[in-house]
Scaffold this active site. Structure first.
Site, PDB file in Angstrom:
ATOM      1  N   HIS A   1     -19.872  12.971  -1.546  1.00 54.84           N
ATOM      2  CA  HIS A   1     -20.353  11.790  -0.803  1.00 54.84           C
ATOM      3  C   HIS A   1     -21.868  11.718  -0.952  1.00 54.84           C
ATOM      4  O   HIS A   1     -22.540  12.748  -0.776  1.00 54.84           O
ATOM      5  CB  HIS A   1     -19.950  11.877   0.674  1.00 54.84           C
ATOM      6  CG  HIS A   1     -20.381  10.670   1.456  1.00 54.84           C
ATOM      7  ND1 HIS A   1     -19.723   9.460   1.367  1.00 54.84           N
ATOM      8  CD2 HIS A   1     -21.413  10.485   2.292  1.00 54.84           C
ATOM      9  CE1 HIS A   1     -20.359   8.575   2.138  1.00 54.84           C
ATOM     10  NE2 HIS A   1     -21.388   9.173   2.695  1.00 54.84           N
TER      11      HIS A   1
ATOM     12  N   ASN B   1     -14.355  16.127  -2.196  1.00 57.03           N
ATOM     13  CA  ASN B   1     -14.972  14.819  -2.404  1.00 57.03           C
ATOM     14  C   ASN B   1     -16.478  14.968  -2.448  1.00 57.03           C
ATOM     15  O   ASN B   1     -17.047  15.833  -1.757  1.00 57.03           O
ATOM     16  CB  ASN B   1     -14.592  13.880  -1.232  1.00 57.03           C
ATOM     17  CG  ASN B   1     -15.225  12.499  -1.371  1.00 57.03           C
ATOM     18  OD1 ASN B   1     -15.113  11.856  -2.403  1.00 57.03           O
ATOM     19  ND2 ASN B   1     -15.907  12.068  -0.324  1.00 57.03           N
TER      20      ASN B   1
ATOM     21  N   ARG C   1       0.831  -1.213   0.000  1.00 62.15           N
ATOM     22  CA  ARG C   1       0.000   0.000   0.000  1.00 62.15           C
ATOM     23  C   ARG C   1       0.865   1.263   0.000  1.00 62.15           C
ATOM     24  O   ARG C   1       0.537   2.236  -0.668  1.00 62.15           O
ATOM     25  CB  ARG C   1      -0.932  -0.011   1.234  1.00 62.15           C
ATOM     26  CG  ARG C   1      -1.830   1.183   1.412  1.00 62.15           C
ATOM     27  CD  ARG C   1      -2.760   1.472   0.252  1.00 62.15           C
ATOM     28  NE  ARG C   1      -3.682   0.390  -0.044  1.00 62.15           N
ATOM     29  CZ  ARG C   1      -4.766   0.548  -0.807  1.00 62.15           C
ATOM     30  NH1 ARG C   1      -5.026   1.708  -1.340  1.00 62.15           N
ATOM     31  NH2 ARG C   1      -5.565  -0.451  -1.047  1.00 62.15           N
TER      32      ARG C   1
ATOM     33  N   GLU D   1      -7.767  14.454   7.065  1.00 63.66           N
ATOM     34  CA  GLU D   1      -7.188  13.136   7.375  1.00 63.66           C
ATOM     35  C   GLU D   1      -8.267  12.126   7.783  1.00 63.66           C
ATOM     36  O   GLU D   1      -8.034  10.925   7.790  1.00 63.66           O
ATOM     37  CB  GLU D   1      -6.104  13.248   8.455  1.00 63.66           C
ATOM     38  CG  GLU D   1      -6.532  13.894   9.756  1.00 63.66           C
ATOM     39  CD  GLU D   1      -6.801  15.410   9.633  1.00 63.66           C
ATOM     40  OE1 GLU D   1      -7.633  15.893  10.435  1.00 63.66           O
ATOM     41  OE2 GLU D   1      -6.250  16.080   8.728  1.00 63.66           O
TER      42      GLU D   1
END
Ligand code: GRF
Length: 208
Positions: free
Chosen positions: A110, A108, A66, A148
């Site tokens: 959503h 973003n 990752r 975060e």
């Protein structure tokens, strides 16, 4: 001119809404400089190519772990030198290093009215399944800055959408996309491109 990179994972209908809004002048002062998908062969990449936007796939499957993928994703975003990174149906957690480097420059979409039905495990169709399970009469979408946390950044805008009696998750998802997501995301980009918003004490403020 705001340089924008869009990250996708699948169908790219939110990306298409942005492409169309830039083309028809609903979104101004904006140039789509790149599209990145974490999945190969998805319609989102096709939509980018059809619109003449450089498109790349950066897949976790091509990296040994990752951390290596995260480094490659950040390098891929950096390569386009964007002013704004847009997560449009992007289903991968954004590396902390990317959140730090692009602080308040990643947004973003959503598919719920945050703080309802969001956070770990709430993405795509699952969000609408949970909304139907709970029996809410209103749902919608939220566009927010990415920090975060998961779906915890400062909220830019939200739009409510009615839940109808015989809705399935698929029907509800489509209505939320058509009536909320595909409007909110381009509008947020236009607001940022034209310097209409700022973040103060963790809250989004519109300049009057
Ligand atoms: C949609 O449910 C959207 O709400 C979520 O990802 C799904 C696919 O979006 N963010 P798209 O068609 O790939 O833009």
């Amino acid at each position: 001119m705001l340089k924008v990179v869009v990250l996708v994972s699948g169908g790219g209908t939110n990306l298409q809404a942005i492409i169309d809004a830039v083309a028809d002048g609903t979104v101004t002062n904006t140039r789509l400089v790149g599209v990145i998908s974490n999945n190969k062969g998805v319609k989102g990449l096709e939509r980018a190519e059809k619109a003449g936007i450089p498109a790349v796939c950066i897949s976790p499957k091509d990296y040994s772990d990752r951390a290596q993928f995260n480094d490659a994703l950040l390098a891929g975003v950096d390569s386009f030198e964007p002013d704004l990174v847009v997560l449009a149906g992007f289903l991968v957690k954004i590396p902390e290093a990317m959140v730090a480097r692009y602080s308040n420059r990643i947004i973003n979409i959503h598919p719920s009215l945050i703080p309802s039905f969001c956070g770990v495990g709430y993405y795509g169709l699952k969000v609408h399944e949970k909304a139907l399970e709970r029996g809410v009469k209103l749902t919608g979408a939220t566009v927010h800055f990415v920090n975060e946390g998961m779906d915890e950044g400062p909220i830019i805008a939200q739009k409510a959408v009615e839940v109808l009696q015989d809705d399935t998750a698929e029907i509800l998802q489509r209505r939320v996309m058509e009536q909320a997501e595909w409007l909110l995301l381009p509008k947020a980009i236009d607001d940022i491109a034209n310097d209409r918003i700022c973040v103060e004490d963790g809250k989004v403020k519109f300049r009057v």
